[in-house]
Design a protein around this motif. Structure first.
Motif, PDB file in Angstrom:
ATOM      1  N   GLY A   9     -22.058 -17.746  11.090  1.00 14.60           N
ATOM      2  CA  GLY A   9     -22.771 -16.890   9.999  1.00 14.60           C
ATOM      3  C   GLY A   9     -23.870 -16.307  10.791  1.00 14.60           C
ATOM      4  O   GLY A   9     -24.166 -16.771  12.077  1.00 14.60           O
ATOM      5  N   ASP A  10     -24.775 -15.596  10.097  1.00  8.97           N
ATOM      6  CA  ASP A  10     -26.118 -15.072  10.844  1.00  8.97           C
ATOM      7  C   ASP A  10     -26.889 -16.230  11.153  1.00  8.97           C
ATOM      8  O   ASP A  10     -27.134 -17.121  10.491  1.00  8.97           O
ATOM      9  CB  ASP A  10     -26.714 -14.434   9.794  1.00  8.97           C
ATOM     10  CG  ASP A  10     -27.917 -13.625  10.138  1.00  8.97           C
ATOM     11  OD1 ASP A  10     -27.789 -12.793  11.254  1.00  8.97           O
ATOM     12  OD2 ASP A  10     -28.824 -13.624   9.523  1.00  8.97           O
ATOM     13  N   ARG A  11     -27.334 -16.242  12.454  1.00  6.26           N
ATOM     14  CA  ARG A  11     -28.126 -17.195  12.965  1.00  6.26           C
ATOM     15  C   ARG A  11     -29.376 -17.551  12.173  1.00  6.26           C
ATOM     16  O   ARG A  11     -29.779 -18.952  11.859  1.00  6.26           O
ATOM     17  CB  ARG A  11     -28.565 -16.760  14.316  1.00  6.26           C
ATOM     18  CG  ARG A  11     -29.162 -17.808  15.145  1.00  6.26           C
ATOM     19  CD  ARG A  11     -29.640 -17.154  16.445  1.00  6.26           C
ATOM     20  NE  ARG A  11     -30.592 -16.162  16.577  1.00  6.26           N
ATOM     21  CZ  ARG A  11     -31.718 -16.342  16.519  1.00  6.26           C
ATOM     22  NH1 ARG A  11     -32.441 -17.547  16.584  1.00  6.26           N
ATOM     23  NH2 ARG A  11     -32.912 -15.328  16.865  1.00  6.26           N
ATOM     24  N   GLU A  12     -30.424 -16.674  11.813  1.00  9.22           N
ATOM     25  CA  GLU A  12     -31.613 -16.992  11.257  1.00  9.22           C
ATOM     26  C   GLU A  12     -31.196 -17.638   9.646  1.00  9.22           C
ATOM     27  O   GLU A  12     -31.764 -18.397   9.419  1.00  9.22           O
ATOM     28  CB  GLU A  12     -32.328 -15.860  10.906  1.00  9.22           C
ATOM     29  CG  GLU A  12     -32.955 -15.268  12.287  1.00  9.22           C
ATOM     30  CD  GLU A  12     -33.723 -14.076  12.124  1.00  9.22           C
ATOM     31  OE1 GLU A  12     -34.148 -13.804  11.022  1.00  9.22           O
ATOM     32  OE2 GLU A  12     -34.155 -13.458  13.131  1.00  9.22           O
ATOM     33  N   LEU A  13     -30.079 -17.144   9.066  1.00  2.18           N
ATOM     34  CA  LEU A  13     -30.036 -17.670   7.557  1.00  2.18           C
ATOM     35  C   LEU A  13     -29.133 -18.923   7.676  1.00  2.18           C
ATOM     36  O   LEU A  13     -29.748 -19.965   6.865  1.00  2.18           O
ATOM     37  CB  LEU A  13     -28.847 -16.744   6.931  1.00  2.18           C
ATOM     38  CG  LEU A  13     -29.402 -15.301   6.426  1.00  2.18           C
ATOM     39  CD1 LEU A  13     -28.208 -14.417   5.917  1.00  2.18           C
ATOM     40  CD2 LEU A  13     -30.608 -15.467   5.721  1.00  2.18           C
ATOM     41  N   VAL A  14     -28.270 -19.205   8.676  1.00  2.00           N
ATOM     42  CA  VAL A  14     -27.646 -20.609   8.772  1.00  2.00           C
ATOM     43  C   VAL A  14     -28.728 -21.709   9.116  1.00  2.00           C
ATOM     44  O   VAL A  14     -28.926 -22.735   8.559  1.00  2.00           O
ATOM     45  CB  VAL A  14     -26.692 -20.610   9.898  1.00  2.00           C
ATOM     46  CG1 VAL A  14     -26.192 -22.058  10.161  1.00  2.00           C
ATOM     47  CG2 VAL A  14     -25.477 -19.533   9.296  1.00  2.00           C
ATOM     48  N   ALA A  43     -24.640 -30.624  -0.234  1.00  2.00           N
ATOM     49  CA  ALA A  43     -23.812 -29.727  -0.849  1.00  2.00           C
ATOM     50  C   ALA A  43     -24.514 -28.546  -0.952  1.00  2.00           C
ATOM     51  O   ALA A  43     -23.980 -27.191  -0.465  1.00  2.00           O
ATOM     52  CB  ALA A  43     -23.812 -30.091  -2.148  1.00  2.00           C
ATOM     53  N   LEU A  44     -26.098 -28.304  -0.733  1.00  2.00           N
ATOM     54  CA  LEU A  44     -26.687 -27.104  -0.544  1.00  2.00           C
ATOM     55  C   LEU A  44     -26.283 -26.474   0.984  1.00  2.00           C
ATOM     56  O   LEU A  44     -26.001 -25.365   1.197  1.00  2.00           O
ATOM     57  CB  LEU A  44     -27.931 -27.433  -0.530  1.00  2.00           C
ATOM     58  CG  LEU A  44     -28.936 -26.054  -0.061  1.00  2.00           C
ATOM     59  CD1 LEU A  44     -28.954 -25.207  -1.172  1.00  2.00           C
ATOM     60  CD2 LEU A  44     -30.440 -26.695   0.003  1.00  2.00           C
ATOM     61  N   TRP A  45     -26.104 -27.373   1.831  1.00  2.00           N
ATOM     62  CA  TRP A  45     -25.868 -26.943   3.214  1.00  2.00           C
ATOM     63  C   TRP A  45     -24.574 -26.518   3.374  1.00  2.00           C
ATOM     64  O   TRP A  45     -24.352 -25.474   4.040  1.00  2.00           O
ATOM     65  CB  TRP A  45     -25.933 -28.444   4.315  1.00  2.00           C
ATOM     66  CG  TRP A  45     -25.358 -28.250   5.625  1.00  2.00           C
ATOM     67  CD1 TRP A  45     -24.294 -28.595   6.039  1.00  2.00           C
ATOM     68  CD2 TRP A  45     -26.083 -27.471   6.665  1.00  2.00           C
ATOM     69  NE1 TRP A  45     -24.043 -28.274   7.324  1.00  2.00           N
ATOM     70  CE2 TRP A  45     -24.818 -27.280   7.523  1.00  2.00           C
ATOM     71  CE3 TRP A  45     -26.716 -26.020   6.714  1.00  2.00           C
ATOM     72  CZ2 TRP A  45     -25.185 -26.393   9.023  1.00  2.00           C
ATOM     73  CZ3 TRP A  45     -27.016 -25.561   7.620  1.00  2.00           C
ATOM     74  CH2 TRP A  45     -25.948 -25.626   8.757  1.00  2.00           C
ATOM     75  N   PHE A  46     -23.313 -27.079   2.725  1.00  3.67           N
ATOM     76  CA  PHE A  46     -22.076 -26.647   2.878  1.00  3.67           C
ATOM     77  C   PHE A  46     -21.861 -25.300   2.142  1.00  3.67           C
ATOM     78  O   PHE A  46     -21.164 -24.425   2.658  1.00  3.67           O
ATOM     79  CB  PHE A  46     -21.097 -27.596   2.844  1.00  3.67           C
ATOM     80  CG  PHE A  46     -21.057 -28.770   3.673  1.00  3.67           C
ATOM     81  CD1 PHE A  46     -20.658 -28.447   5.112  1.00  3.67           C
ATOM     82  CD2 PHE A  46     -21.300 -30.161   3.414  1.00  3.67           C
ATOM     83  CE1 PHE A  46     -20.506 -29.236   5.922  1.00  3.67           C
ATOM     84  CE2 PHE A  46     -21.356 -30.786   4.388  1.00  3.67           C
ATOM     85  CZ  PHE A  46     -20.876 -30.746   5.756  1.00  3.67           C
ATOM     86  N   SER A  47     -22.496 -25.285   1.269  1.00  2.00           N
ATOM     87  CA  SER A  47     -22.159 -23.945   0.406  1.00  2.00           C
ATOM     88  C   SER A  47     -23.104 -22.699   0.852  1.00  2.00           C
ATOM     89  O   SER A  47     -22.565 -21.729   1.168  1.00  2.00           O
ATOM     90  CB  SER A  47     -22.786 -24.234  -1.151  1.00  2.00           C
ATOM     91  OG  SER A  47     -24.327 -24.553  -1.118  1.00  2.00           O
ATOM     92  N   ALA A  48     -24.370 -23.218   1.565  1.00  3.13           N
ATOM     93  CA  ALA A  48     -25.122 -22.026   2.113  1.00  3.13           C
ATOM     94  C   ALA A  48     -24.303 -21.539   3.554  1.00  3.13           C
ATOM     95  O   ALA A  48     -24.055 -20.304   3.711  1.00  3.13           O
ATOM     96  CB  ALA A  48     -26.296 -22.251   2.369  1.00  3.13           C
ATOM     97  N   LEU A  49     -23.565 -22.576   4.180  1.00  2.00           N
ATOM     98  CA  LEU A  49     -22.738 -22.109   5.501  1.00  2.00           C
ATOM     99  C   LEU A  49     -21.409 -21.467   4.866  1.00  2.00           C
ATOM    100  O   LEU A  49     -21.187 -20.556   5.677  1.00  2.00           O
ATOM    101  CB  LEU A  49     -22.533 -23.545   6.122  1.00  2.00           C
ATOM    102  CG  LEU A  49     -21.763 -23.347   7.450  1.00  2.00           C
ATOM    103  CD1 LEU A  49     -22.770 -22.659   8.423  1.00  2.00           C
ATOM    104  CD2 LEU A  49     -21.417 -24.758   7.936  1.00  2.00           C
ATOM    105  N   TYR A  50     -20.745 -21.848   3.776  1.00  2.00           N
ATOM    106  CA  TYR A  50     -19.714 -21.147   3.500  1.00  2.00           C
ATOM    107  C   TYR A  50     -20.341 -19.817   3.231  1.00  2.00           C
ATOM    108  O   TYR A  50     -19.388 -18.737   3.651  1.00  2.00           O
ATOM    109  CB  TYR A  50     -19.231 -21.819   2.304  1.00  2.00           C
ATOM    110  CG  TYR A  50     -17.933 -20.926   1.617  1.00  2.00           C
ATOM    111  CD1 TYR A  50     -16.906 -21.060   2.418  1.00  2.00           C
ATOM    112  CD2 TYR A  50     -18.198 -20.338   0.425  1.00  2.00           C
ATOM    113  CE1 TYR A  50     -15.801 -20.124   1.867  1.00  2.00           C
ATOM    114  CE2 TYR A  50     -17.095 -19.667  -0.082  1.00  2.00           C
ATOM    115  CZ  TYR A  50     -15.721 -19.526   0.688  1.00  2.00           C
ATOM    116  OH  TYR A  50     -14.728 -18.817  -0.084  1.00  2.00           O
ATOM    117  N   ALA A  51     -21.257 -19.368   2.383  1.00  2.00           N
ATOM    118  CA  ALA A  51     -21.707 -17.969   2.069  1.00  2.00           C
ATOM    119  C   ALA A  51     -21.875 -17.538   3.387  1.00  2.00           C
ATOM    120  O   ALA A  51     -21.655 -15.931   3.393  1.00  2.00           O
ATOM    121  CB  ALA A  51     -22.787 -18.111   0.967  1.00  2.00           C
ATOM    122  N   CYS A  52     -22.803 -17.854   4.370  1.00  2.00           N
ATOM    123  CA  CYS A  52     -23.054 -17.294   5.522  1.00  2.00           C
ATOM    124  C   CYS A  52     -21.861 -16.684   6.201  1.00  2.00           C
ATOM    125  O   CYS A  52     -21.896 -15.581   6.703  1.00  2.00           O
ATOM    126  CB  CYS A  52     -24.110 -17.964   6.286  1.00  2.00           C
ATOM    127  SG  CYS A  52     -25.731 -18.213   5.550  1.00  2.00           S
TER     128      CYS A  52
END
Length: 103
Positions: free
Chosen positions: A21-26, A51-60
């Motif tokens: 994913g995008d470096r800064e967002l991840v 859950a927040l980490w894995f969902s944000a990683l999936y979205a990124c």
């Protein structure tokens, strides 16, 4: 004399991604999850942080798969004005009040 052709390799022209994913967002999502887990120090906060980490990683990753430069495009889009007044040509004779708005 023919022009020399130099191939542009993909390795030197890739976007800056981290974990897909995008470096800064991840990294920011990881920082938020890390801060939540270690500041609350509860089992529910740990579960929510993971859950927040894995969902944000999936979205990124999904966003980077669609367009790797989507964050930069969105930030540039936010800087644009909401409305651009129509102008016929750059050579149009503006009144003094219209000319002052561009300075």
């Amino acid at each position: 004399m023919a022009l020399r052709k130099i191939p542009i390799r993909r390795a030197g022209n890739r976007t800056n991604l981290f974990m897909g994913g995008d470096r800064e967002l991840v990294m920011f999502a990881g920082l938020l999850a890390f801060a939540l887990i270690f500041s609350a120090q509860e089992l529910r906060a740990t579960a929510f942080g993971l859950a927040l980490w894995f969902s944000a990683l999936y979205a990124c990753r999904l966003m980077a798969k669609h367009d790797p430069k989507m964050r930069q495009v969105y930030l540039r889009h936010r800087r644009y004005k909401r409305f651009y007044a129509p102008r016929s040509t750059p050579f149009r004779a503006n009144s003094s009040s219209q000319g002052r708005q561009y300075k």
